[in-house]
Motif scaffolding. Structure first.
Motif, PDB file in Angstrom:
ATOM      1  N   ASN A   1       0.822  -1.210   0.000  1.00 54.44           N
ATOM      2  CA  ASN A   1       0.000   0.000   0.000  1.00 54.44           C
ATOM      3  C   ASN A   1       0.856   1.260   0.000  1.00 54.44           C
ATOM      4  O   ASN A   1       0.578   2.220  -0.731  1.00 54.44           O
ATOM      5  CB  ASN A   1      -0.923  -0.005   1.216  1.00 54.44           C
ATOM      6  N   ARG A   2       1.905   1.265   0.802  1.00 62.75           N
ATOM      7  CA  ARG A   2       2.786   2.434   0.843  1.00 62.75           C
ATOM      8  C   ARG A   2       3.511   2.627  -0.480  1.00 62.75           C
ATOM      9  O   ARG A   2       3.798   3.759  -0.892  1.00 62.75           O
ATOM     10  CB  ARG A   2       3.809   2.270   1.967  1.00 62.75           C
ATOM     11  N   LEU A   3       3.799   1.529  -1.148  1.00 65.50           N
ATOM     12  CA  LEU A   3       4.555   1.599  -2.390  1.00 65.50           C
ATOM     13  C   LEU A   3       3.690   2.008  -3.576  1.00 65.50           C
ATOM     14  O   LEU A   3       4.135   2.782  -4.435  1.00 65.50           O
ATOM     15  CB  LEU A   3       5.192   0.225  -2.667  1.00 65.50           C
ATOM     16  N   LEU A   4       2.442   1.506  -3.627  1.00 65.23           N
ATOM     17  CA  LEU A   4       1.660   1.608  -4.858  1.00 65.23           C
ATOM     18  C   LEU A   4       0.411   2.473  -4.761  1.00 65.23           C
ATOM     19  O   LEU A   4      -0.205   2.763  -5.792  1.00 65.23           O
ATOM     20  CB  LEU A   4       1.266   0.205  -5.322  1.00 65.23           C
ATOM     21  N   ALA A   5      -0.014   2.865  -3.570  1.00 64.64           N
ATOM     22  CA  ALA A   5      -1.194   3.720  -3.455  1.00 64.64           C
ATOM     23  C   ALA A   5      -0.869   5.122  -3.964  1.00 64.64           C
ATOM     24  O   ALA A   5       0.147   5.710  -3.590  1.00 64.64           O
ATOM     25  CB  ALA A   5      -1.676   3.771  -2.009  1.00 64.64           C
ATOM     26  N   ALA A   6      -1.717   5.649  -4.826  1.00 63.26           N
ATOM     27  CA  ALA A   6      -1.494   6.981  -5.388  1.00 63.26           C
ATOM     28  C   ALA A   6      -1.717   8.058  -4.335  1.00 63.26           C
ATOM     29  O   ALA A   6      -2.391   7.837  -3.326  1.00 63.26           O
ATOM     30  CB  ALA A   6      -2.419   7.204  -6.570  1.00 63.26           C
ATOM     31  N   GLY A   7      -1.153   9.223  -4.582  1.00 63.88           N
ATOM     32  CA  GLY A   7      -1.339  10.357  -3.694  1.00 63.88           C
ATOM     33  C   GLY A   7      -0.242  10.552  -2.682  1.00 63.88           C
ATOM     34  O   GLY A   7      -0.272  11.517  -1.923  1.00 63.88           O
ATOM     35  N   ARG A   8       0.730   9.656  -2.632  1.00 61.40           N
ATOM     36  CA  ARG A   8       1.844   9.803  -1.693  1.00 61.40           C
ATOM     37  C   ARG A   8       2.973  10.610  -2.340  1.00 61.40           C
ATOM     38  O   ARG A   8       3.103  10.618  -3.566  1.00 61.40           O
ATOM     39  CB  ARG A   8       2.370   8.435  -1.257  1.00 61.40           C
TER      40      ARG A   8
ATOM     41  N   MET B   1       2.901   6.820  -6.974  1.00 64.15           N
ATOM     42  CA  MET B   1       2.147   6.631  -8.202  1.00 64.15           C
ATOM     43  C   MET B   1       1.141   7.761  -8.407  1.00 64.15           C
ATOM     44  O   MET B   1       0.615   8.332  -7.447  1.00 64.15           O
ATOM     45  CB  MET B   1       1.410   5.295  -8.157  1.00 64.15           C
ATOM     46  N   LEU B   2       0.854   8.062  -9.672  1.00 64.20           N
ATOM     47  CA  LEU B   2      -0.205   9.005  -9.991  1.00 64.20           C
ATOM     48  C   LEU B   2      -1.539   8.273 -10.024  1.00 64.20           C
ATOM     49  O   LEU B   2      -1.596   7.054 -10.196  1.00 64.20           O
ATOM     50  CB  LEU B   2       0.049   9.657 -11.354  1.00 64.20           C
ATOM     51  N   TYR B   3      -2.636   9.011  -9.860  1.00 67.30           N
ATOM     52  CA  TYR B   3      -3.958   8.420  -9.956  1.00 67.30           C
ATOM     53  C   TYR B   3      -4.244   7.988 -11.388  1.00 67.30           C
ATOM     54  O   TYR B   3      -3.845   8.654 -12.350  1.00 67.30           O
ATOM     55  CB  TYR B   3      -5.027   9.413  -9.497  1.00 67.30           C
ATOM     56  N   GLY B   4      -4.945   6.856 -11.530  1.00 68.08           N
ATOM     57  CA  GLY B   4      -5.313   6.345 -12.830  1.00 68.08           C
ATOM     58  C   GLY B   4      -6.670   6.855 -13.278  1.00 68.08           C
ATOM     59  O   GLY B   4      -7.400   7.500 -12.516  1.00 68.08           O
TER      60      GLY B   4
END
Length: 230
Positions: A202-209, A213-216
């Protein structure tokens, strides 16, 4: 003998110099903003997740992590190809381990799976370490998103999580020993690494951090944060 005392002006000059040096040091420590230009240009909507490479000694790491990467990506607004189907497709084509799968050319992956981008994950740490005063399960992973149409790298990041996060150290030496014994029993009886891998995912791949990652396009936050041109 008379002692000279520094004048107010010289003292002020010294303070000013120290303040300037502190500002310079702080400026040097400011992280460079992540360059999302390639990501913004690509605008991937579907992601193929390859079974992760495992650099840890725990053989369960690859599929423990693989089983938990779909959720944060889907919640970030991407269509993620079913990981079990992807793994079985590789196996039916004679590829049985992640290093072989990661060697397949991006254009070939695009031809087979039809995804816009592929996510390459490397598990750097996975498992439980035991010590006299501290036992913990820790999972660290790094990931790289690649455009399967051009082969260009779009994004990369790293994250870690530990079962020791948030533990208090009160009670002196006796308290520490008791906590260590309890923690070691829990770590030994239960597979703590698997849920910790979920936190890492979750920390690696959730957007908004930050630098994440950017939002899809399937996210309600898509194009709302200025990350993707309208």
């Amino acid at each position: 003998m008379r002692f000279r005392t520094p004048s107010i002006r010289s003292a002020q000059a010294g303070l000013a110099a120290a303040f300037a040096a502190a500002l310079i040091a702080t400026g040097c420590a400011t992280p460079t903003p992540y360059d999302y230009s390639a990501f913004k240009q690509s605008r991937p909507a579907s992601i193929l997740v390859l079974p992760p490479l495992n650099s840890s000694p725990d053989v369960a790491a690859t599929y423990s992590m693989l089983s938990q990467v779909t959720l944060p990506l889907a919640e970030s607004g991407y269509y993620v190809l079913p990981v079990s189907l992807v793994d079985e497709t590789f196996r039916q084509n004679g590829l049985y381990n992640p290093p072989e799968m990661h060697e397949v050319a991006p254009q070939k992956l695009r031809e087979i799976f039809g995804a816009d981008a592929a996510l390459y994950i490397n598990i750097k740490q996975y498992g439980t370490s035991y010590a006299v005063l501290a036992s913990e399960s820790r999972v660290t992973a790094e990931a790289r998103l690649v455009d399967l149409r051009s082969g260009q790298s779009l994004w990369q990041g790293e994250a870690t999580a530990s079962s020791a996060e948030g533990r208090s150290s009160s009670g002196g030496l006796v308290g520490l020993l008791v906590q260590a014994v309890v923690a070691q029993i829990v770590e030994s009886v239960t597979n703590r690494s698997h849920p910790i891998a979920g936190i890492t995912s979750n920390r690696l791949l959730a957007a908004g951090r930050p630098s994440g990652m950017l939002y899809g396009p399937r996210s309600p936050n898509y194009q709302k944060d200025g990350s993707v041109p309208r």
